[in-house]
Design a protein around this motif. Structure first.
Motif, mmCIF file in Angstrom:
data_model
loop_
_atom_site.group_PDB
_atom_site.id
_atom_site.type_symbol
_atom_site.label_atom_id
_atom_site.label_comp_id
_atom_site.label_asym_id
_atom_site.label_seq_id
_atom_site.Cartn_x
_atom_site.Cartn_y
_atom_site.Cartn_z
ATOM 1 N N LEU A 86 3.635 -1.311 4.032
ATOM 2 C CA LEU A 86 3.426 0.136 3.969
ATOM 3 C C LEU A 86 4.554 0.827 3.218
ATOM 4 C CD1 LEU A 86 1.659 2.482 5.078
ATOM 5 C CD2 LEU A 86 3.247 2.577 7.003
ATOM 6 N N LEU A 113 0.861 -1.182 0.000
ATOM 7 C CA LEU A 113 0.000 0.000 0.000
ATOM 8 C C LEU A 113 0.894 1.227 0.000
ATOM 9 C CD1 LEU A 113 -2.813 1.351 0.392
ATOM 10 C CD2 LEU A 113 -2.325 1.303 2.837
ATOM 11 N N ALA A 115 -5.892 -2.644 5.336
ATOM 12 C CA ALA A 115 -5.198 -3.677 6.110
ATOM 13 C C ALA A 115 -6.186 -4.706 6.659
ATOM 14 C CB ALA A 115 -4.405 -3.038 7.251
ATOM 15 N N VAL A 121 -5.784 14.318 6.384
ATOM 16 C CA VAL A 121 -4.989 13.160 6.784
ATOM 17 C C VAL A 121 -5.793 12.007 7.376
ATOM 18 C CG1 VAL A 121 -3.082 12.399 8.196
ATOM 19 C CG2 VAL A 121 -2.991 14.631 7.088
ATOM 20 N N PRO A 122 -6.748 12.288 8.257
ATOM 21 C CA PRO A 122 -7.480 11.170 8.831
ATOM 22 C C PRO A 122 -8.118 10.262 7.783
ATOM 23 C CG PRO A 122 -7.913 13.136 10.107
ATOM 24 C CD PRO A 122 -7.113 13.563 8.908
ATOM 25 N N VAL A 176 8.135 -2.147 6.100
ATOM 26 C CA VAL A 176 7.226 -2.114 7.243
ATOM 27 C C VAL A 176 5.895 -2.773 6.902
ATOM 28 C CG1 VAL A 176 5.848 -0.599 8.705
ATOM 29 C CG2 VAL A 176 8.251 -0.082 8.282
ATOM 30 N N VAL A 228 -5.430 11.919 15.006
ATOM 31 C CA VAL A 228 -5.088 10.959 13.978
ATOM 32 C C VAL A 228 -3.862 11.336 13.141
ATOM 33 C CG1 VAL A 228 -5.922 9.734 11.969
ATOM 34 C CG2 VAL A 228 -7.444 10.155 13.895
ATOM 35 N N LEU A 263 -5.480 7.716 6.775
ATOM 36 C CA LEU A 263 -5.268 6.645 7.748
ATOM 37 C C LEU A 263 -6.447 5.693 7.738
ATOM 38 C CD1 LEU A 263 -4.354 6.733 11.494
ATOM 39 C CD2 LEU A 263 -3.586 5.251 9.659
ATOM 40 N N ALA A 269 -6.155 3.438 4.875
ATOM 41 C CA ALA A 269 -5.068 2.482 5.090
ATOM 42 C C ALA A 269 -5.492 1.370 6.041
ATOM 43 C CB ALA A 269 -3.835 3.207 5.635
ATOM 44 N N VAL A 270 -6.160 1.753 7.118
ATOM 45 C CA VAL A 270 -6.596 0.755 8.089
ATOM 46 C C VAL A 270 -7.637 -0.170 7.471
ATOM 47 C CG1 VAL A 270 -7.854 0.428 10.236
ATOM 48 C CG2 VAL A 270 -6.016 2.123 10.125
ATOM 49 N N VAL A 284 1.253 5.070 0.401
ATOM 50 C CA VAL A 284 0.580 6.280 0.874
ATOM 51 C C VAL A 284 1.437 7.485 0.514
ATOM 52 C CG1 VAL A 284 -0.371 5.011 2.828
ATOM 53 C CG2 VAL A 284 1.687 6.350 3.130
ATOM 54 N N PRO A 285 0.805 8.622 0.309
ATOM 55 C CA PRO A 285 1.560 9.812 -0.065
ATOM 56 C C PRO A 285 2.332 10.337 1.135
ATOM 57 C CG PRO A 285 -0.729 10.379 0.292
ATOM 58 C CD PRO A 285 -0.637 8.881 0.403
#
Lengths: 343, 343
Positions: free
Chosen positions: A97, A64, A85, A74-75, B95, B74, A78, A81-82, A66-67
């Motif tokens: 990651l 994955l 996962a 931002v939240p 990671v 966050v 995340l 991403a979560v 991410v920038p």
DNA sequence: TTGAAAGCGCTAACAT
DNA sequence: ATGTTAGCGCTTTCAA
């Protein structure tokens, strides 16, 4: 370390039998399966990931990316991403990651070494440097975002154009005739991050179709910037009775400034946001908003990836999936009262 | 796929020579190294990660476990995660992203299968369910956060107690005699997430020592909650002339409410926050604040892990590293004017 | 329904 | 300074 061979010995079967019990790739008699399972538990056996990857050419890992930049909300990142996962885990996969730092070559590295079987890219830009590596037969990939030319690519995103149209429909339906858009930060447009431009396109198209005036101003989220933009808007279009905000960090400053200048929400001005539910619900005035479905985006990205990995859609399934926007009415929008904004 | 054996053949050397060119674990003559390098480039060779992990028992992967919950700020989480990933890369490691969802068993899984060599845990709670797995000889681990009993554990965190003390020192130094603390959300205290309690401890201890009054109220970040807490504070302690805020989402609501009730910052009341620099700088009044050094935390966690992995500090180096807090004075704090808050 | 055995691609003794 | 070789632990033919 407990190996498969030890389990086999302990259970009185061959190594391959243990392997097949684990993979289910061939029928095993019930008593045998039981014995093997028992041995596995007793010995606390765990298959070695590397050995597995070597023998099977499948690492059970997806990458994955991410920038690094962080001028998006931002939240949301995340949360996506979560979601990626946890969804990957339900398919027995883990997530590696990667940050933007290493550049496109990181994709080559993890993919070429067999570390990751496939890739999910977040925050895809209209003309993204990582795309050339992904066209054609390249590693299976799904993009969260929509590049300028999605041909041959697998993409998931919110339908931001429809989201923009939805905002206009809501406000026009309430009777508003002049709408101002407090857009994303100038950087977002400069980078041609697709979502901002697509929202704007949807807003403009629908406003034109409904004969509603639309004024757009990019704006970073700082209090001062919002103050400046608001002043300009009020100056240029005194008849504006509604705002659409796409920059989540601009929400509170905008509400505070409207309050401070004596404009009640929603009595004097309406505000509609394109933002995560959490932001809309907790704002100082609960916001009518189009949600950004972060979890759903992450989930769908993974599902599409596995559809490809398992060949369910054919080995090179491709295409764009745009999630339909949902507008939730809260306390920040209502019919215009006919009072001029400057009144 | 290009294998090491093919590279060896192409370069006219043995497989082990190629391996040693790659690892640098034994001297190779310059001409040989050159030939091997050339072959590697020409063939586009990439070592197979699984094969490497199997043969060497080292996966070159560390696992990072992020919390599912999201009542902490966050962006800090993502920033730490990104810092971990980029720092790990500088050591040649990747990671693996784990979420709290799977529970402590995820640690066992990735570690027991040899997928990850070591683990970094974020958002560690005072009495964390994952800790038992980490005491003693268990997989190398570093915690970001400070549990109640860090014995035998490797921890990195901001020194929140010192941060609290620093806030009191700053405000008391300006002449404030009554300070109110707008704390983290009640959930943070209920879960005994260490940082909130440690900050409070530092605030109390220093306030007592300097003979300053201190009133603490937990508070989630919603506008209404802040309004309620503020009203109670003003009611119970009219002499309060300064606020310490630890809940970043409460910052703007607090500033807005102070403005709305005619209290100028910093003339009538001072506000000091414990929050990321980005939040402090962009607030509607730039905030005097103690920074939460997210990047540094991620970086240090990885460095400590590698100190352990490479045995630089002895194979089971353990201990707590608390980063010294730094207070930056901005526009939100100043000497009290002697006007009562309610004036 | 189960076993035997040949690799998967690499590392690291052990040689020379 | 370099080559030979024996595994690392698993998957998957091929046989029975």
């Amino acid at each position: 370390m407990v190996t498969l061979a030890e389990v086999a010995r302990h259970a009185g079967v061959s190594a391959s039998t243990v392997s097949y019990v684990l993979s289910g790739k061939r029928p095993i008699s019930d008593p045998t399966r039981r014995r093997v399972r028992a041995s596995i538990d007793q010995l606390g056996y765990q298959p070695h990931a590397g050995a597995r990857a070597l023998a099977s050419s499948r690492s059970r890992i997806i990458a994955l990316m991410v920038p690094l930049r962080t001028d998006m909300y931002v939240p949301v990142m995340l949360e996506i991403a979560v979601a990626v996962a946890t969804t990957a885990r339900t398919h027995g996969y883990d997530v590696l990651l990667l940050t933007g730092e290493e550049g496109p070559s990181a994709l080559r590295r993890v993919t070429g070494s067999g570390l990751a079987e496939a890739v999910i890219l977040m925050d895809v830009q209209l003309d993204d440097g990582r795309l050339p590596l992904l066209r054609g037969a390249a590693p299976p990939a799904v993009l969260v975002g929509l590049p300028a030319d999605p041909a041959g690519l697998n993409c998931v995103d919110l339908d931001f154009a429809a989201a923009g149209a939805l905002c206009v429909d809501h406000l026009a339906g309430l009777g508003h005739r002049e709408i101002a858009v407090v857009g994303g930060s100038p950087g977002v447009y400069a980078r041609h991050t697709g979502f901002a431009e697509r929202t704007l396109g949807g807003l403009r198209e629908r406003a034109a179709r409904r004969g509603v005036g639309l004024l757009h101003r990019p704006c970073d989220g700082s209090h001062d910037a919002v103050a400046g933009v608001l002043a300009r808007i009020l100056d240029e279009r005194p008849a504006v009775s509604a705002f659409v905000v796409q920059n989540e960090t601009a929400v509170e400053p905008l509400l505070a400034l409207l309050r401070r200048t004596g404009r009640a929400v929603p009595e004097d001005v309406s505000v509609v946001a394109v933002c995560p539910e959490a932001v809309a619900e907790r704002a100082s005035v609960p916001l009518t908003s189009v949600a950004i479905p972060a979890q759903e985006l992450g989930r769908r990205a993974v599902e599409r990836l596995f559809a490809r990995l398992t060949g369910a859609d054919g080995p090179d399934a491709t295409g764009v999936e745009l999630l339909a926007p949902v507008l939730t009415v809260r306390a920040s929008s209502g019919p215009p009262q006919g009072r001029a904004l400057t009144g």
